[in-house]
Enzyme design. Structure first.
Site, short mmCIF file in Angstrom:
data_model
loop_
_atom_site.label_atom_id
_atom_site.label_comp_id
_atom_site.label_asym_id
_atom_site.label_seq_id
_atom_site.Cartn_x
_atom_site.Cartn_y
_atom_site.Cartn_z
N GLU A 109 0.85 -1.22 0.00
CA GLU A 109 0.00 0.00 0.00
C GLU A 109 0.88 1.26 0.00
OE1 GLU A 109 -3.41 -0.07 -0.03
OE2 GLU A 109 -3.85 -2.14 0.55
C1 LIG Z 1 2.63 -9.91 0.46
C2 LIG Z 1 2.55 -8.84 -0.59
C3 LIG Z 1 1.33 -8.56 -1.18
C4 LIG Z 1 1.25 -7.60 -2.19
N1 LIG Z 1 0.07 -7.40 -2.82
C5 LIG Z 1 0.02 -6.59 -3.91
C6 LIG Z 1 -1.16 -6.48 -4.69
O1 LIG Z 1 -2.19 -7.10 -4.38
N2 LIG Z 1 -1.14 -5.71 -5.81
C7 LIG Z 1 -0.03 -5.02 -6.18
O2 LIG Z 1 -0.07 -4.33 -7.19
N3 LIG Z 1 1.11 -5.07 -5.45
C8 LIG Z 1 1.17 -5.86 -4.33
N4 LIG Z 1 2.32 -5.96 -3.60
C9 LIG Z 1 3.51 -5.22 -4.04
C10 LIG Z 1 3.83 -4.05 -3.13
O3 LIG Z 1 2.87 -3.06 -3.30
C11 LIG Z 1 5.26 -3.57 -3.45
O4 LIG Z 1 6.13 -4.57 -2.98
C12 LIG Z 1 5.56 -2.24 -2.83
O5 LIG Z 1 4.86 -1.22 -3.48
C13 LIG Z 1 7.06 -1.90 -2.88
O6 LIG Z 1 7.57 -2.04 -4.16
P1 LIG Z 1 8.93 -2.88 -4.39
O7 LIG Z 1 8.76 -4.17 -3.70
O8 LIG Z 1 9.23 -2.87 -5.84
O9 LIG Z 1 10.03 -2.08 -3.60
P2 LIG Z 1 10.91 -0.88 -4.18
O10 LIG Z 1 10.03 0.14 -4.79
O11 LIG Z 1 12.02 -1.42 -4.99
O12 LIG Z 1 11.48 -0.28 -2.83
C14 LIG Z 1 12.63 -0.83 -2.15
C15 LIG Z 1 13.02 0.15 -1.04
O13 LIG Z 1 13.38 1.42 -1.63
C16 LIG Z 1 12.57 2.44 -1.11
N5 LIG Z 1 12.27 3.41 -2.17
C17 LIG Z 1 11.78 3.17 -3.40
N6 LIG Z 1 11.61 4.33 -4.06
C18 LIG Z 1 11.99 5.31 -3.23
C19 LIG Z 1 12.04 6.73 -3.33
N7 LIG Z 1 11.62 7.41 -4.41
N8 LIG Z 1 12.51 7.42 -2.27
C20 LIG Z 1 12.89 6.78 -1.15
N9 LIG Z 1 12.86 5.45 -0.99
C21 LIG Z 1 12.41 4.72 -2.02
C22 LIG Z 1 11.31 1.74 -0.60
O14 LIG Z 1 10.66 2.51 0.39
C23 LIG Z 1 11.87 0.44 -0.08
O15 LIG Z 1 12.37 0.63 1.21
C24 LIG Z 1 2.41 -6.88 -2.57
C25 LIG Z 1 3.63 -7.15 -1.94
C26 LIG Z 1 3.70 -8.11 -0.96
C27 LIG Z 1 5.03 -8.40 -0.33
#
Ligand SMILES: Cc1cc2nc3c(=O)[nH]c(=O)nc-3n(C[C@H](O)[C@H](O)[C@H](O)COP(=O)(O)OP(=O)(O)OC[C@H]3O[C@@H](n4cnc5c(N)ncnc54)[C@H](O)[C@@H]3O)c2cc1C
Length: 597
Positions: A403
């Site tokens: 979220e």
């Molecule tokens: C159990 C589970 C259920 C999920 N369910 C859904 C779902 O139903 N639908 C869906 O669409 N997605 C879903 N997700 C995905 C989830 O929304 C993403 O994992 C989340 O948005 C983070 O994206 P990422 O994993 O690519 O992390 P990244 O974006 O790669 O982030 C990695 C780290 O870098 C930080 N970061 C990234 N960008 C910035 C920035 N600009 N400035 C500062 N820090 C930054 C983040 O805060 C984090 O600490 C789910 C994930 C999990 C684990």
């Protein structure tokens, strides 16, 4: 069935709490829940306790037929219909009703994620942005649980940066669309029938589509092996030239970000509420265990170190609950009585997007604190699977990731307020300027906001926090101008201060309300609010110092720090005694005692 909207006359602007005083009687609180709200909460609790918690192990073994049947039970109980207009089979109730339900579902974590995928991530975007035909086609079957829903935004290369999605949509000669790409981490991915999928038309215009699993070319990948939430399905989704009918574009082409963001605005608020329910369940487990477990010839609940934990868990949960209910009341006051038009609901969610982000960050972090201390109170038993403490702890970790990560939400909180200020919608800039003039005069004292007899010192302290926020944000805007967004550490410190303001003020206003209505737990509510504000003062001062030291040096920094000291000159209170009182009450009743719902 309809419930009256909460009895608040408020129709304020989101974020206005930073500059205005709020009368205690204006805020919505758990104590103001109507009989109908309480009935919905009770129905949900009974369902979770009798039908979900006993079968969690089967869900953790990926029995998705069982998950489907539990969603159908939610449909039978009306839990999926709350936010849906009556013409599509819904109940069109207020947000306080949704809150009462999701709080009770929260403790089932895995199933709460399945439920959230259905109600918040699939039904809601259809309600907000669907055409009458789309609603008629899909909503009735989603409400009964005949269809299971999901929301596919994230991709392996684009999580936080969701608008960088690579999934493509191409218009076919007959007007239909062809979708190709791969989504990641999709909740309910393994068994959902209907997906809200985001793709870029011709690789450019970000757009939402309604996609059925039955469309040829659609498939879901293997279940992810996760740290927690083992009873919730999380899979990739693969789209290979999936033909989607022309009528299944959700919202406008190129406006997918509106669908995505408004869905998330509500999802964040709802997640905060689920976390508040999770905190209450953990306090119940911890208080019961502490009363039973004996060491050195006495229950561990009699040790000060354990009382400190239970007292602090209670105070933080109280603040979280207070801010979540206050936010529901603000959204409901803005929406007014049913019927609720989808576009108006989307606008109300957008209005309170700052508060929703605060609920998400505060909720997930307070829950993690509470669950960590719950494991600690359980000692070795907290680390093994025989007790719920271990599962609660693992299941909650993802709340800080999905979220919108907490980092992204922290950047959004001051960012959205500043954007509103620059558009002239929130008089933050003149208020910061006035404060700056005051800062240069040594007469700046702690803020005085609305003396009402109870918790006056704490309300003055909250007033001081607001001045600190204005000082930090005003200095940051002046120092960095348009480049402020590059200074994430300072923006995040500002977010921490804003979160503590909203949480502290919500707790104080609720405790004042409880006090004036002579609520049975009023004294304990007052103590919880005092503990929270006292500790928030230390956090606010530390965050402000770090932020100011990053922005100024020499005499300017000395002047700012001297002003900060004058503003947050707060006498500490005996929080040890207050935490003990809160802990003793939790142990004697075997549960969190500040919410009777
Ligand atoms: C159990 C589970 C259920 C999920 N369910 C859904 C779902 O139903 N639908 C869906 O669409 N997605 C879903 N997700 C995905 C989830 O929304 C993403 O994992 C989340 O948005 C983070 O994206 P990422 O994993 O690519 O992390 P990244 O974006 O790669 O982030 C990695 C780290 O870098 C930080 N970061 C990234 N960008 C910035 C920035 N600009 N400035 C500062 N820090 C930054 C983040 O805060 C984090 O600490 C789910 C994930 C999990 C684990």
């Amino acid at each position: 069935m309809t419930t009256a909207p909460p009895s608040t006359s408020l129709s304020r602007k989101g974020g206005s709490w930073l500059l205005d005083e709020t009368p205690a009687s204006d805020v919505f609180t758990p104590e103001k829940l109507s009989d109908e709200h309480r009935l919905m909460a009770k129905t949900t609790t009974e369902f979770v306790e009798a039908e979900v918690l006993p079968v969690l192990e089967r869900l953790e073994n990926k029995d998705w037929q069982l998950a489907r049947s539990l969603v159908r039970r939610c449909g039978e109980l009306g839990l999926l219909s709350i936010a849906v207009p009556e013409e599509y089979g819904g109940l069109d109730l207020d947000k306080a009703s949704s809150l009462a339900v999701v709080e009770q579902i929260g403790p089932s974590a895995s199933f709460a994620t399945t439920f959230g995928g259905q109600a918040n991530l699939c039904i809601l975007p259809l309600v907000l942005f669907g055409t009458p035909e789309q609603k008629q086609t899909y909503l009735p079957r989603l409400l009964t649980g005949e269809l299971i829903g999901a929301y596919a935004l994230s991709e392996s290369g684009s999580g936080s940066d969701a608008l960088a999605a690579k999934t493509r949509a191409t218009k076919l000669p007959d007007g239909n669309w062809s979708l190709s790409g791969e989504k990641m981490w999709i909740s309910n991915g393994g068994f959902a029938d209907l997906f809200i999928i985001f793709a870029k038309v011709d690789g450019e215009q970000f757009t939402a589509f309604i996609v059925e699993r039955a469309f040829p070319g659609f498939s879901s990948g293997k279940e992810e092996h996760k740290m927690g939430l083992h009873g919730s399905s999380t899979t990739p989704i693969v789209l290979q030239d999936v033909v989607v009918p022309a009528g299944n574009v959700l919202g406008e082409i190129g406006k997918g970000h509106k669908v995505a963001l408004n869905t998330l605005n509500y999802g964040r608020f709802s997640l905060g509420a689920m976390c508040s329910g999770g905190c209450r369940a953990a306090i119940k487990a911890a208080a019961t265990y502490a009363a039973q477990r004996r060491q050195f010839g006495q229950p561990i609940a009699s040790f000060g170190a354990i009382k400190h934990k239970l007292g602090e868990m209670t105070a933080r949960t109280y603040a979280l609950e207070s801010l979540v209910y206050r936010t529901a009341g603000l959204i409901d006051a803005t929406l007014g009585p049913a019927p609720h038009d989808g576009a108006a609901v989307a606008r109300a969610f957008e209005e309170y997007a700052v508060e929703a982000s605060i609920a998400k960050v505060a909720g997930s972090e307070i829950l993690d604190y509470v669950l960590d201390e719950n494991v600690q109170i359980h000692g070795g038993n907290g680390f093994v699977k025989d007790y719920t403490a271990e599962r609660y702890y693992r299941d909650a970790r993802v709340n800080r990731i999905f979220e919108g990560t907490n980092e992204i939400n922290r950047l959004l909180i001051p960012g959205m307020l500043i954007r509103r200020a620059l558009k002239g919608e929130l008089p933050l800039i003149p208020a910061a300027k006035r404060l700056q003039d005051e800062v240069l005069s040594p007469s700046v004292a702690t803020g005085g906001f609305g003396d009402q007899g109870v918790l006056d010192d704490e309300m003055r302290t909250v007033g001081a926090f607001k001045k600190v926020a204005l000082m930090v944000i005003g200095t940051a805007m002046q120092t960095y101008g348009e480049k402020l967004t590059d200074e994430q550490e300072v923006v995040s410190f500002a977010a921490d201060i804003l979160i503590d303001i909203y949480a502290s003020e919500s707790a104080v206003l609720r405790a004042r309300q409880a006090s004036s209505s002579r609520h049975a737990t009023a004294d304990l509510q007052v103590q919880a609010a005092r503990v929270f504000v006292n500790d928030a003062a230390q956090r606010v001062e530390a965050a402000a110092k770090s932020a100011l030291a990053a922005m100024a040096e020499g005499d300017t920094l000395r002047t700012l720090l001297a002003a900060l000291r004058r503003i947050v000159k707060i006498s500490p209170v005996n929080t040890v005694a207050m935490r003990r009182a809160l802990a003793d009450a939790a142990v004697s009743r075997g549960r969190y005692i500040l919410n009777e719902s």
